[in-house]
Scaffold this motif. Structure first.
Motif, PDB file in Angstrom:
ATOM      1  N   ASP A  37     -24.000 -31.956  16.604  1.00  0.00           N
ATOM      2  CA  ASP A  37     -23.359 -30.885  17.351  1.00  0.00           C
ATOM      3  C   ASP A  37     -22.197 -31.542  18.082  1.00  0.00           C
ATOM      4  O   ASP A  37     -22.401 -32.468  18.876  1.00  0.00           O
ATOM      5  N   GLY A  73     -17.644 -25.643  20.363  1.00  0.00           N
ATOM      6  CA  GLY A  73     -18.731 -26.364  19.730  1.00  0.00           C
ATOM      7  C   GLY A  73     -18.704 -26.185  18.217  1.00  0.00           C
ATOM      8  O   GLY A  73     -18.362 -25.121  17.715  1.00  0.00           O
ATOM      9  N   THR A  99     -13.379 -30.469  24.098  1.00  0.00           N
ATOM     10  CA  THR A  99     -12.761 -29.858  25.270  1.00  0.00           C
ATOM     11  C   THR A  99     -11.402 -30.509  25.517  1.00  0.00           C
ATOM     12  O   THR A  99     -11.235 -31.716  25.290  1.00  0.00           O
ATOM     13  N   ILE A 138     -18.887 -31.155  20.558  1.00  0.00           N
ATOM     14  CA  ILE A 138     -18.225 -30.333  21.562  1.00  0.00           C
ATOM     15  C   ILE A 138     -16.829 -30.907  21.809  1.00  0.00           C
ATOM     16  O   ILE A 138     -16.688 -32.095  22.111  1.00  0.00           O
TER      17      ILE A 138
END
Length: 61
Positions: A48, A35, A52, A50
């Motif tokens: 924010d 994050g 992955t 994120i």
């Protein structure tokens, strides 16, 4: 984005810029998963983000 860069006008352009940024970070040995808070002062919203890693598709991109 610096003043010399062209403004983004589509999601496709945003995706291309994000892809290039993540590739540069990865190739520089940075861990790009996790994050990230993007605080932008009073003039812009904060985000924010994120990141992955996902499995590759069967087709090449």
């Amino acid at each position: 984005m610096t003043s010399e860069e062209t403004a983004l006008t589509s999601k496709e352009e945003l995706n291309a810029e994000l892809k290039a940024l993540l590739r540069r970070a990865y190739e520089s040995g940075l861990n790009v998963e996790g994050g990230f808070e993007c605080r932008n002062g009073v003039e812009h919203p904060d985000w924010d983000v994120i990141v992955t890693e996902v499995e590759k598709n069967e087709r090449a991109e």
